[in-house]
Write a protein that holds these residues in place. Structure first.
Motif, PDB file in Angstrom:
ATOM      1  N   THR A 116       0.829  -1.206   0.000  1.00 16.20           N
ATOM      2  CA  THR A 116       0.000   0.000   0.000  1.00 16.20           C
ATOM      3  C   THR A 116       0.861   1.252   0.000  1.00 16.20           C
ATOM      4  O   THR A 116       0.593   2.208  -0.738  1.00 16.20           O
ATOM      5  N   ALA A 117       1.913   1.255   0.795  1.00 15.14           N
ATOM      6  CA  ALA A 117       2.794   2.420   0.870  1.00 15.14           C
ATOM      7  C   ALA A 117       3.524   2.660  -0.452  1.00 15.14           C
ATOM      8  O   ALA A 117       3.630   3.800  -0.912  1.00 15.14           O
ATOM      9  N   VAL A 118       3.998   1.596  -1.073  1.00 14.88           N
ATOM     10  CA  VAL A 118       4.729   1.741  -2.341  1.00 14.88           C
ATOM     11  C   VAL A 118       3.789   2.208  -3.445  1.00 14.88           C
ATOM     12  O   VAL A 118       4.123   3.113  -4.219  1.00 14.88           O
ATOM     13  N   LEU A 119       2.616   1.614  -3.531  1.00 15.64           N
ATOM     14  CA  LEU A 119       1.657   2.028  -4.553  1.00 15.64           C
ATOM     15  C   LEU A 119       1.253   3.490  -4.367  1.00 15.64           C
ATOM     16  O   LEU A 119       1.177   4.252  -5.331  1.00 15.64           O
ATOM     17  N   THR A 120       1.035   3.888  -3.133  1.00 23.23           N
ATOM     18  CA  THR A 120       0.698   5.281  -2.854  1.00 23.23           C
ATOM     19  C   THR A 120       1.834   6.214  -3.243  1.00 23.23           C
ATOM     20  O   THR A 120       1.606   7.270  -3.839  1.00 23.23           O
ATOM     21  N   ALA A 121       3.064   5.820  -2.930  1.00 21.47           N
ATOM     22  CA  ALA A 121       4.219   6.657  -3.271  1.00 21.47           C
ATOM     23  C   ALA A 121       4.406   6.801  -4.776  1.00 21.47           C
ATOM     24  O   ALA A 121       4.928   7.813  -5.247  1.00 21.47           O
ATOM     25  N   ILE A 122       3.966   5.829  -5.537  1.00 21.74           N
ATOM     26  CA  ILE A 122       4.090   5.900  -7.000  1.00 21.74           C
ATOM     27  C   ILE A 122       2.921   6.683  -7.600  1.00 21.74           C
ATOM     28  O   ILE A 122       3.118   7.542  -8.468  1.00 21.74           O
ATOM     29  N   VAL A 123       1.716   6.416  -7.151  1.00 24.78           N
ATOM     30  CA  VAL A 123       0.521   6.971  -7.790  1.00 24.78           C
ATOM     31  C   VAL A 123       0.273   8.432  -7.413  1.00 24.78           C
ATOM     32  O   VAL A 123      -0.031   9.255  -8.284  1.00 24.78           O
TER      33      VAL A 123
END
Length: 103
Positions: free
Chosen positions: A42-49
């Motif tokens: 969740t953290a990685v996807l949020t940081a990318i999107v």
């Protein structure tokens, strides 16, 4: 160039010990670490999107003409209401395309 190298080294320093501990521990991961690792996707996807959606041409774009923002909001709403990720992605892409075409 130096900052890119430091970023890669930093990511390796965080990732490598976790992988090695699972290999050496024969797959045993402490409960606390397992709980913390559950938040990584969740953290990685949020940081990318989030930066991609909110910034256009290095400026914050909180505007109704921002097709990426409208598509992301619609995607979130569809997934929240239906609990079906593929429908959310499809609906968000359709709204993004139509919004970009209109504006």
């Amino acid at each position: 160039m130096i900052s890119i190298v430091l970023l890669i080294v930093g990511m390796a320093a965080v990732t490598y010990p976790v992988r090695v501990s699972t290999w050496l521990g024969k797959g045993h991961i402490p409960h606390r670490l397992k709980q913390a690792l559950a938040y990584v996707p969740t953290a990685v996807l949020t940081a990318i999107v989030v930066p991609t959606v909110l910034f256009q041409h290095d400026h914050l774009a909180l505007d109704w003409r921002n097709a990426q923002l409208i598509g992301a909001i619609v995607t979130g709403l569809i997934v929240w209401r239906t609990r079906h990720l593929l429908w959310g992605i499809g609906g968000g892409l359709v709204v993004f395309g139509v919004w970009q075409w209109l504006f």
